[in-house]
Scaffold this active site. Structure first.
Site, PDB file in Angstrom:
ATOM      1  N   ASP A  62      41.697  37.611  42.567  1.00 44.56           N
ATOM      2  CA  ASP A  62      41.136  37.418  41.275  1.00 44.56           C
ATOM      3  C   ASP A  62      39.943  36.540  41.221  1.00 44.56           C
ATOM      4  O   ASP A  62      40.210  35.335  40.709  1.00 44.56           O
ATOM      5  CB  ASP A  62      42.058  36.940  40.287  1.00 44.56           C
ATOM      6  CG  ASP A  62      41.749  37.483  39.055  1.00 44.56           C
ATOM      7  OD1 ASP A  62      40.562  38.162  38.676  1.00 44.56           O
ATOM      8  OD2 ASP A  62      42.428  37.295  38.044  1.00 44.56           O
ATOM      9  N   CYS A 111      33.071  39.468  36.772  1.00 42.91           N
ATOM     10  CA  CYS A 111      34.042  39.896  37.618  1.00 42.91           C
ATOM     11  C   CYS A 111      33.688  41.106  38.666  1.00 42.91           C
ATOM     12  O   CYS A 111      33.883  41.134  39.428  1.00 42.91           O
ATOM     13  CB  CYS A 111      35.372  40.412  36.898  1.00 42.91           C
ATOM     14  SG  CYS A 111      35.095  41.736  35.672  1.00 42.91           S
ATOM     15  N   HIS A 132      38.406  44.168  33.409  1.00 45.29           N
ATOM     16  CA  HIS A 132      38.406  43.221  34.469  1.00 45.29           C
ATOM     17  C   HIS A 132      38.639  43.898  35.698  1.00 45.29           C
ATOM     18  O   HIS A 132      39.607  44.818  35.737  1.00 45.29           O
ATOM     19  CB  HIS A 132      39.482  42.089  34.008  1.00 45.29           C
ATOM     20  CG  HIS A 132      39.558  41.048  34.813  1.00 45.29           C
ATOM     21  ND1 HIS A 132      38.430  40.303  35.441  1.00 45.29           N
ATOM     22  CD2 HIS A 132      40.596  40.480  35.390  1.00 45.29           C
ATOM     23  CE1 HIS A 132      38.956  39.329  36.168  1.00 45.29           C
ATOM     24  NE2 HIS A 132      40.034  39.309  36.555  1.00 45.29           N
TER      25      HIS A 132
END
Length: 291
Positions: A137, A80, A117
Site C-alpha cells: 500500500d 494511489c 483506492h
C-alpha cells in the site's frame, strides 16, 4: 511487437536504475520478502502523496512514461493510482507476482463508498502457495512503511506506527464466499478502519477509470483542495488545503494554518515537492479562490 492487451504492468519499459536512485535503494534486488519490505519502505518514505495536478488544471496521466517522468524524473509525487502503477512495474520487473485490487476508503465510516483506492497483492516467485501473500500500500500517503502479510488479525508495529488486517463481512448474499478485508490503522483513540477491499483482480484500465472519477468528480475530495502527505518513520506530514499537521507515532500532533502564498515554499521544504514555471502562482491563485 505484440499488441498490448492491458495485462501486466509493463515492467520491461521501466527505467529501474532511475527509480532505485529516486527512492535511495542500494540493496539487493532478488525478489524475496526482504527485498519487498526494503523497496516498500524506500518508496513510501521518498515519494510523497499529492493531488496538485488537479489544482493546476492538468489531467492525471497513468502511462508508465508519464508516471516515471513525474514521480521519478521530477521532484513530485502522486496519488494511489500513480504510485501503484509505478510500484507494480518495479515489482514485475524484478520477478514478483503482482495483482492489483481496489479498496474503499472508509476512515471509520459505515457508508458504502466508491472503490477509489489502489493496492497491490504480491508474492515472491518462489513462495509456497501455503504462505500468505503480501499487501502493498505505497499510495495511501500515511503508510504502512512495509507491506503487510494477508493474515487475519495480524498486527504490525512499524517504528511505532500500528497497522492491522482483518477479514470483514461477507460482501453480499449473492457472493457468500467473497470476504471483505479491512485495513486498520492505530490512532490516539485505538484502531480505526482505514479502508476495505476484496481480493478481486483489477487492471490498468480500471486504474484509468478510478483515476478519472477521483480527479474530475465534484464528489471527490481531491478536486476541492490541495492534499499532500509525506510519511516517514518518525512523522506523518499532511497539508490539507492550508492546514499543515505533523503527527508522531505516539499520536501527538501539531497544526498551523498557512497563508496561501506560503504553500509552494512549504511543499518544497516539508514535502520535497518543487513546482516549476508558473505552477507556484497558479496554485496560490487556486488556494486563495477556494479560501
Amino acid at each position: 511487437m505484440s499488441e498490448d492487451h492491458g495485462h501486466g504492468w509493463q515492467g520491461e519499459l521501466l527505467d529501474l536504475p532511475a527509480y532505485l536512485k529516486r527512492v535511495g535503494h542500494d540493496g539487493g534486488l532478488a525478489p524475496t520478502a526482504a527485498t519487498l519490505r526494503a523497496l516498500h519502505r524506500a518508496h513510501v518514505t521518498s515519494i510523497p502523496f499529492e493531488n496538485l495536478e488537479i489544482m493546476l488544471g492538468r489531467p492525471i496521466e497513468l502511462s508508465l512514461d508519464a508516471v516515471q517522468a513525474k514521480l521519478v524524473g521530477r521532484p513530485r509525487g502522486g496519488y494511489c493510482f500513480e504510485h501503484n502503477r509505478l510500484f507494480a512495474a518495479v515489482l514485475e520487473r524484478l520477478g514478483y507476482e503482482v495483482a492489483a485490487v481496489a479498496g474503499r476508503v472508509t476512515l471509520g465510516s459505515a457508508k458504502i463508498l466508491p472503490a477509489t483506492h489502489a493496492l497491490l497483492h504480491v508474492r515472491p516467485p518462489d513462495a509456497s502457495r501455503d504462505e500468505p501473500a503480501w499487501l502493498c500500500d505505497v499510495g495511501f500517503g500515511a503508510g504502512p512503511l512495509e507491506p503487510l502479510r494477508l493474515v487475519d488479525g495480524e498486527e504490525a508495529v512499524q517504528d511505532g506506527w500500528g497497522f492491522r488486517l482483518r477479514r470483514g463481512r461477507t460482501v453480499t448474499t449473492w457472493t457468500p464466499h467473497t470476504a471483505e478485508w479491512e485495513m486498520h490503522q492505530r490512532g490516539p483513540g485505538g484502531w480505526v478502519q482505514r479502508h476495505t477491499f476484496v481480493l478481486n483482480e483489477v487492471f490498468r484500465i480500471d486504474f484509468e477509470v478510478g483515476s478519472y472519477y477521483v480527479s474530475t468528480s465534484a464528489r471527490s475530495p481531491f478536486t476541492t483542495r490541495p492534499f499532500v502527505q509525506k510519511f516517514s518513520s518518525d512523522a506523518l506530514r499532511v497539508l490539507d488545503g492550508t492546514k499543515l499537521t505533523v503527527t508522531r507515532p505516539d499520536g501527538t500532533a501539531e497544526s498551523r494554518t498557512l497563508a496561501p502564498e506560503d504553500v509552494p515554499g512549504t511543499l518544497a521544504e516539508d514535502f520535497g515537492i518543487v513546482l516549476e514555471g508558473e505552477d507556484p502562482d497558479r496554485l496560490v491563485e487556486f488556494v486563495r479562490a477556494r479560501n
